[in-house]
Scaffold this motif. Structure first.
Motif, short mmCIF file in Angstrom:
data_model
loop_
_atom_site.label_atom_id
_atom_site.label_comp_id
_atom_site.label_asym_id
_atom_site.label_seq_id
_atom_site.Cartn_x
_atom_site.Cartn_y
_atom_site.Cartn_z
N ILE A 117 0.85 -1.20 0.00
CA ILE A 117 0.00 0.00 0.00
C ILE A 117 0.88 1.24 0.00
N TRP A 118 1.93 1.25 0.83
CA TRP A 118 2.86 2.38 0.85
C TRP A 118 3.51 2.56 -0.53
N ALA A 119 3.93 1.44 -1.13
CA ALA A 119 4.61 1.51 -2.43
C ALA A 119 3.67 2.07 -3.50
N CYS A 120 2.43 1.62 -3.49
CA CYS A 120 1.46 2.11 -4.48
C CYS A 120 1.18 3.60 -4.28
N ARG A 121 1.05 4.02 -3.04
CA ARG A 121 0.82 5.45 -2.78
C ARG A 121 2.02 6.28 -3.24
N LEU A 129 -7.71 -3.59 -1.68
CA LEU A 129 -7.38 -4.58 -0.65
C LEU A 129 -8.44 -5.66 -0.57
N GLU A 130 -7.98 -6.88 -0.31
CA GLU A 130 -8.86 -8.00 -0.02
C GLU A 130 -8.72 -8.32 1.46
N PHE A 131 -9.81 -8.14 2.22
CA PHE A 131 -9.81 -8.43 3.65
C PHE A 131 -10.45 -9.79 3.90
N ASN A 132 -9.78 -10.61 4.70
CA ASN A 132 -10.32 -11.93 5.02
C ASN A 132 -10.57 -12.13 6.51
N SER A 133 -10.28 -11.10 7.31
CA SER A 133 -10.61 -11.12 8.73
C SER A 133 -10.70 -9.69 9.22
N PRO A 134 -11.49 -9.44 10.26
CA PRO A 134 -11.55 -8.09 10.82
C PRO A 134 -10.29 -7.77 11.60
N SER A 135 -10.06 -6.51 11.88
CA SER A 135 -8.84 -6.08 12.58
C SER A 135 -8.68 -6.79 13.91
N THR A 136 -9.77 -6.99 14.62
CA THR A 136 -9.71 -7.58 15.96
C THR A 136 -9.23 -9.01 15.93
N GLU A 137 -9.24 -9.67 14.76
CA GLU A 137 -8.84 -11.07 14.68
C GLU A 137 -7.43 -11.25 14.11
N GLN A 138 -6.80 -10.15 13.69
CA GLN A 138 -5.52 -10.29 13.02
C GLN A 138 -4.39 -10.69 13.96
N THR A 139 -4.51 -10.33 15.23
CA THR A 139 -3.46 -10.65 16.19
C THR A 139 -4.02 -11.49 17.32
N ASN A 155 -7.37 -2.84 9.77
CA ASN A 155 -8.02 -2.74 8.46
C ASN A 155 -8.48 -1.31 8.19
N GLN A 156 -8.91 -0.61 9.25
CA GLN A 156 -9.37 0.77 9.06
C GLN A 156 -8.25 1.66 8.54
N HIS A 157 -7.06 1.51 9.14
CA HIS A 157 -5.93 2.33 8.68
C HIS A 157 -5.51 1.93 7.28
N ALA A 158 -5.45 0.62 7.02
CA ALA A 158 -5.05 0.16 5.69
C ALA A 158 -6.00 0.71 4.62
N LEU A 159 -7.30 0.65 4.89
CA LEU A 159 -8.28 1.14 3.91
C LEU A 159 -8.17 2.65 3.73
N SER A 160 -7.81 3.36 4.79
CA SER A 160 -7.66 4.82 4.66
C SER A 160 -6.55 5.18 3.68
N LEU A 161 -5.57 4.30 3.52
CA LEU A 161 -4.45 4.54 2.60
C LEU A 161 -4.72 4.00 1.21
N ALA A 162 -5.66 3.07 1.09
CA ALA A 162 -5.95 2.41 -0.19
C ALA A 162 -7.07 3.13 -0.94
N ASN A 163 -7.33 2.63 -2.14
CA ASN A 163 -8.38 3.24 -2.97
C ASN A 163 -9.70 2.50 -2.89
N GLY A 164 -9.68 1.27 -2.39
CA GLY A 164 -10.90 0.50 -2.27
C GLY A 164 -10.60 -0.84 -1.65
N ALA A 165 -11.67 -1.60 -1.36
CA ALA A 165 -11.46 -2.89 -0.72
C ALA A 165 -12.71 -3.74 -0.85
#
Length: 400
Positions: A117-121, A129-139, A155-165
């Motif tokens: 995401i950083w590289a694309c920006r 982005l393709e999300f397969n779990s909510p943020s609360t389950e990632q760790t 996921n909220q922060h990642a989506l804020s940097l991306a264009n869609g999901a």
């Protein structure tokens, strides 16, 4: 002038273990999305690690240093390690993107893939982005995490940097949208390859099935602790003790940390009624599902869009599944299968008994399930939905 439609898409993910359900997902999506891109004249390339077989995983014995790192990672260190991995990967990915020059990038998001995401920006390339779990389950709750990193990898922060999901269930995408109103998003469930998962036998009956043959109850998966295998095994043993003529078919590979779940099946009077296949390549899974009279999904996370459920349904198998919102978006209770409330193991067993004693119900549920999957949940349909989302994201980029 920027073209109104994209002509090259890059799919980047870091899934590598062939025994994981995520591998099945990425491989199936790659195949069907690639075909869709070919049909539309779009260049498509996948960037991912070399795939590792379960035997390779099992043969690996952690050293004392590996165990030390694992222990220390519980005390905030894993997040620092992921940050360093992301920084290093970003530099590599910038070079990759400059060489490939894609119009749009699709990536399967995890805490160690924030880098793309950083590289694309940095290069002003739209990324979805393709999300397969909510943020609360990632760790895992076993790990301590600083608030900074929890927000950084969310996921909220990642989506804020991306264009869609997109997410595989409403629960996932709603979680990501909490602080990202107005982003281009969609819920896109998983799917199944109906050319591969198609029954060879009519009437929902296995080849060996006769009036006197045992009813085969089946499960496909990685035998992870959260799959509820203990619930299935407990119910199966109870059915045997009641004198019902049943057989248990477990299709999958148990990692060392999950093998304790199978211990109740080792006694001689139980083991003779059980078949455990071990790891099976995707192409061979349908022939084992074909042997089942009843398929099961004893448990799954609330946000999951379980691959095995689509496969059971495509094979016209009546399924007894735990009830979640995501499951019931796929399998309609009492129409495509039977569901039970998590924790009500007696209801799970009762549903199994109902299907054991009614061939007519098994066939009607199985046929309805197969029709629904064919109409709504193929990998081709999944690929079309992802393509539509990418087009929306790219068009929004063009219009901005």
């Amino acid at each position: 002038m920027i073209p109104s439609t994209f002509s090259k898409c890059l799919y980047i993910h870091y899934q590598k273990f062939k025994s994981d359900g995520s591998n099945t997902h990425t491989q199936a999506f790659n195949e069907h999305f690639s075909q869709l891109c070919d049909d539309q004249g779009i260049a498509f390339k996948v960037v991912c690690p070399q795939q590792v077989l379960p035997e390779d995983e099992d043969a690996y014995t952690p050293s004392w240093f590996d165990e030390l790192k694992r222990s220390l990672s519980q005390f905030y260190l894993r997040d620092f390690k992921d940050l360093l991995i992301n920084i290093r990967r970003m530099l590599t990915e910038i070079r990759l993107l400059k060489a490939e020059q894609p119009d749009i990038v699709l990536t399967r998001y995890a805490s160690n893939s924030l880098s793309i995401i950083w590289a694309c920006r940095w290069l002003k390339i739209p990324v979805v982005l393709e999300f397969n779990s909510p943020s609360t389950e990632q760790t895992s709750s076993d790990y301590r995490q600083l608030t900074f990193f929890k927000k950084l990898y969310s996921n909220q922060h990642a989506l804020s940097l991306a264009n869609g999901a997109f997410g595989v269930s409403d629960a996932i995408i709603n979680d990501a949208m909490l602080t990202n109103k107005g982003k281009v998003t969609s819920t896109i469930a998983n799917g199944v390859d109906i050319t591969l998962f198609t029954p060879k036998n009519t009437g929902n009956q296995p080849e060996s099935s006769t009036e006197n043959a045992p009813i085969t109850i089946g499960f496909v998966g990685s035998f992870a602790p959260w799959h509820g295998l203990d619930i299935l095994i407990e119910a199966f043993i109870s059915l045997l003790e009641e004198g019902l003529d049943v057989h248990l078919l477990l299709v999958g590979f148990a990692k060392p940390e999950s093998r304790y779940l199978l211990s109740p099946l080792t006694s001689p009077n139980i083991a003779k009624h059980v078949t455990i296949t071990g790891y099976i390549e995707k192409e061979s899974v349908p022939q084992f599902i074909d042997k089942m009279d009843i398929a099961t999904l004893p448990n799954t996370e609330d946000y999951c869009s379980p691959l095995k459920l689509f496969e059971y349904m495509a094979m016209a198998k009546p399924t007894v599944s735990v009830s979640t919102a995501a499951v019931e978006d796929i399998l309609r209770p009492n129409e495509d299968g039977l569901v039970y409330q998590r924790g009500d193991n007696a209801q799970f067993k009762a549903h199994l008994k109902t299907l054991i004693t009614s061939r007519q119900l098994r066939e009607s549920l199985g046929q309805s399930a197969q029709t629904r999957v064919h109409e709504q949940f193929t990998w081709h349909k999944n690929a079309q939905n992802v393509m539509e989302l990418l087009e929306r994201v790219y068009q929004a980029k063009v219009d901005s």
